[in-house]
Design an enzyme around this catalytic site. Structure first.
Site, short mmCIF file in Angstrom:
data_model
loop_
_atom_site.label_atom_id
_atom_site.label_comp_id
_atom_site.label_asym_id
_atom_site.label_seq_id
_atom_site.Cartn_x
_atom_site.Cartn_y
_atom_site.Cartn_z
N ARG A 1 0.72 -1.27 0.08
CA ARG A 1 -0.09 -0.07 0.12
C ARG A 1 0.95 1.31 -0.03
O ARG A 1 0.50 2.35 0.62
CB ARG A 1 -1.08 -0.02 1.09
N ARG B 1 -3.06 7.32 1.16
CA ARG B 1 -3.08 8.67 1.47
C ARG B 1 -2.21 9.32 2.86
O ARG B 1 -2.27 10.27 3.12
CB ARG B 1 -4.67 8.36 2.30
N ARG C 1 -5.84 12.32 -5.92
CA ARG C 1 -6.97 11.76 -5.42
C ARG C 1 -8.10 12.91 -5.61
O ARG C 1 -9.31 12.46 -6.08
CB ARG C 1 -6.75 11.08 -3.97
N ASP D 1 -6.99 -2.21 -7.12
CA ASP D 1 -7.59 -2.48 -6.14
C ASP D 1 -7.86 -3.97 -6.54
O ASP D 1 -8.28 -4.21 -7.69
CB ASP D 1 -8.70 -1.71 -5.60
N TYR E 1 -15.84 -10.32 0.21
CA TYR E 1 -16.23 -9.04 -0.36
C TYR E 1 -17.54 -9.08 -1.04
O TYR E 1 -18.35 -8.16 -0.74
CB TYR E 1 -15.34 -8.18 -0.88
O1 CP3 Z 1 -0.15 -1.14 -2.49
C1 CP3 Z 1 -0.35 -0.49 -3.17
O2 CP3 Z 1 0.03 0.68 -2.94
C2 CP3 Z 1 -1.25 -0.69 -4.35
C3 CP3 Z 1 -2.59 -0.35 -4.42
C4 CP3 Z 1 -3.38 -1.28 -3.44
C5 CP3 Z 1 -4.57 -0.72 -3.10
N1 CP3 Z 1 -5.44 -1.63 -2.51
C6 CP3 Z 1 -5.22 0.84 -3.30
C7 CP3 Z 1 -6.16 1.30 -2.51
C8 CP3 Z 1 -3.58 -2.58 -3.11
C9 CP3 Z 1 -2.24 -3.52 -3.37
C10 CP3 Z 1 -4.84 -2.78 -2.64
C11 CP3 Z 1 -5.20 -4.12 -2.29
C12 CP3 Z 1 -6.38 -4.34 -1.09
N2 CP3 Z 1 -7.60 -3.65 -1.38
C13 CP3 Z 1 -6.74 -5.18 -0.33
C14 CP3 Z 1 -5.41 -6.33 -0.18
C15 CP3 Z 1 -4.51 -5.66 0.70
C16 CP3 Z 1 -4.65 -5.31 1.96
O3 CP3 Z 1 -4.15 -4.32 2.49
O4 CP3 Z 1 -5.29 -6.11 2.93
C17 CP3 Z 1 -7.85 -5.17 0.05
C18 CP3 Z 1 -8.42 -6.12 1.40
C19 CP3 Z 1 -8.53 -4.03 -0.42
C20 CP3 Z 1 -9.85 -3.80 -0.32
C21 CP3 Z 1 -10.01 -2.27 -0.12
N3 CP3 Z 1 -9.76 -1.19 -1.11
C22 CP3 Z 1 -10.57 -1.61 1.22
C23 CP3 Z 1 -10.81 -2.32 2.38
C24 CP3 Z 1 -10.21 -0.17 1.01
C25 CP3 Z 1 -10.74 0.83 2.10
C26 CP3 Z 1 -9.50 1.19 2.80
C27 CP3 Z 1 -9.59 2.48 3.50
O5 CP3 Z 1 -8.92 2.39 4.35
O6 CP3 Z 1 -10.50 3.13 2.91
C28 CP3 Z 1 -9.96 0.07 -0.42
C29 CP3 Z 1 -9.52 1.21 -0.83
C30 CP3 Z 1 -7.92 1.61 -1.56
N4 CP3 Z 1 -7.25 0.83 -2.25
C31 CP3 Z 1 -7.25 2.80 -0.65
C32 CP3 Z 1 -5.99 2.46 -1.64
C33 CP3 Z 1 -4.88 3.44 -1.71
C34 CP3 Z 1 -7.82 3.97 -0.18
C35 CP3 Z 1 -9.01 4.57 -0.81
C36 CP3 Z 1 -8.71 6.18 -1.18
O7 CP3 Z 1 -7.67 6.66 -1.34
O8 CP3 Z 1 -9.74 6.89 -1.01
#
Ligand code: CP3
Length: 355
Positions: free
Chosen positions: A36, A40, A49, A86, A162
């Site tokens: 990740r 943010r 964003r 994602d 999910y």
């Molecule tokens: O690693 C990276 O930088 C690449 C991008 C990446 C994102 N999500 C961007 C993201 C990766 C590899 C993921 C994987 C992901 N997404 C997982 C598996 C990895 C983990 O961390 O367990 C899961 C379970 C998700 C599902 C998901 N996507 C959730 C639960 C959320 C909300 C999280 C939150 O804190 O709001 C997301 C959104 C998301 N995916 C964000 C980012 C940067 C934040 C959203 C935003 O910028 O508004």
């Protein structure tokens, strides 16, 4: 065996550090990237964003997805760049309604019956994910030559949980109950995700990804009787499918909470690296694994927030425990938005200065 991609500097081919580790070499100082790492905690990410509209718009606009992937590389010079996307783009491409609600996280229209599953695509319509492949294509030329490009997808159980609940749920209870009540549905959903993920990762490799990582973020919720059919076997099928189709491809398997099952992955040789979550002690785990099987991880993301002595001690322990073995330095799970940037700098400096 094909030779791994080489980068050229002054005519001397030097392989990228992460690829060397995935081939079983101990590299020192260890290569480093963060799960990740685009997100943010970075002001430049928050800027992009804001302009992108929705989170999915950001994922599906190659120019912007490329930009946010590059941001942590420019700032920190990580050895690996993970494409910005994602894990939920797969259900989205299969036809499920997926939204990201500000401050709440993902929301999907739950799929809990074979009938509802029939309304989704049987084979992943790859063209719906063209923006992802274009992002990878742009990144392959934009990245510094020493940086490894990583693609990824969610492991089937994590994505299925999910798709079933429509959101994140404590211990994935709705998906677990359904796995007991309706094994036929669960089997069909997992099978669909195995086929979709395999096709997706192969296409990512063709678009320029040198390594793919599978994220099983919810591995800890599964009891032993379900772990095999819902997590281990699907991951094995995907990794074998990808490697069968693209023999040079490298895979990293991250099973959060998968400690009890690490040996199983190691014995079956699933993946070129096993990513360790922060609950595992590499000093105990490393000696139990084959010497040339790579590991990745596993600093507690909360130690990175805390900084100071906790951070220094955490980094040093991982370095000492994995020195002389093929290891990629990383966190034990994704970096959190409240993490101070100086702490990330401190961690990288410590890993790179390690004597
Ligand atoms: O690693 C990276 O930088 C690449 C991008 C990446 C994102 N999500 C961007 C993201 C990766 C590899 C993921 C994987 C992901 N997404 C997982 C598996 C990895 C983990 O961390 O367990 C899961 C379970 C998700 C599902 C998901 N996507 C959730 C639960 C959320 C909300 C999280 C939150 O804190 O709001 C997301 C959104 C998301 N995916 C964000 C980012 C940067 C934040 C959203 C935003 O910028 O508004």
């Amino acid at each position: 065996m094909s030779t791994p991609p080489a980068t050229r500097s002054e005519g001397i081919p030097t392989r990228k550090a992460i690829l060397k580790v995935l081939d079983g070499e101990a590299v020192w100082p260890q290569p480093i990237w963060m799960m990740r790492q685009a997100g943010r905690y970075l002001p430049e990410y928050r800027e992009t964003r804001k302009d992108a509209g929705s989170f999915l718009d950001l994922c599906y606009t190659p120019r912007l997805a490329t930009e946010v992937t590059l941001q942590p590389i420019r700032r920190f010079g990580f050895d690996g760049a993970i494409m910005f996307s994602d894990i939920l783009v797969i259900p989205h491409a299969l036809g499920q309604d997926v939204r990201f609600v500000e401050g709440e996280g993902p929301r999907l229209e739950p799929v809990t019956t074979l009938n509802a599953l029939d309304n989704l695509a049987d084979d992943l319509p790859l063209e719906r994910l063209n923006p992802v492949f274009e992002t990878l294509d742009r990144l392959s030329t934009a990245l510094p030559r020493e940086t490894t490009l990583l693609g990824f997808c969610g492991a089937p159980w994590t994505v299925a949980s999910y798709m079933i609940a429509g959101k994140g749920t404590p211990d994935q209870a709705p998906a677990r109950i359904l796995a007991y009540r309706d094994p036929a549905f669960m089997g069909a959903l997992i099978d669909r995700l195995v086929r979709a993920s395999t096709a997706y990762l192969i296409r990512q490799i063709d678009a320029g990804a040198e390594v793919v990582q599978l994220f099983e973020s919810f591995g800890s919720a599964l009891p032993p009787a379900l772990f095999g059919p819902l997590s281990f076997e699907p991951i094995r099928r995907i990794v074998e499918g990808v490697k069968g189709a693209r023999p040079g491809a490298k895979a990293i398997v991250f099973v959060r909470g998968g400690g009890a099952n690490l040996e199983r992955f190691a014995e079956a040789r699933i993946g070129d690296a096993l990513a360790l979550d922060w609950t595992l002690d590499p000093a105990r785990v490393r000696p139990t694994l084959p010497a040339r099987l790579a590991t990745q991880g596993n600093l507690d993301p909360l130690a990175l927030i805390a900084g100071g002595e906790a951070l220094t001690r955490g980094v040093d322990h991982i370095l000492q425990a994995t020195r002389g073995t093929p290891h990629i330095f990383n966190l034990g799970h994704g970096i959190l938005p409240e993490t101070p940037i100086e702490h990330v700098e401190q961690m990288i400096a410590r890993v790179r200065a390690a004597a």
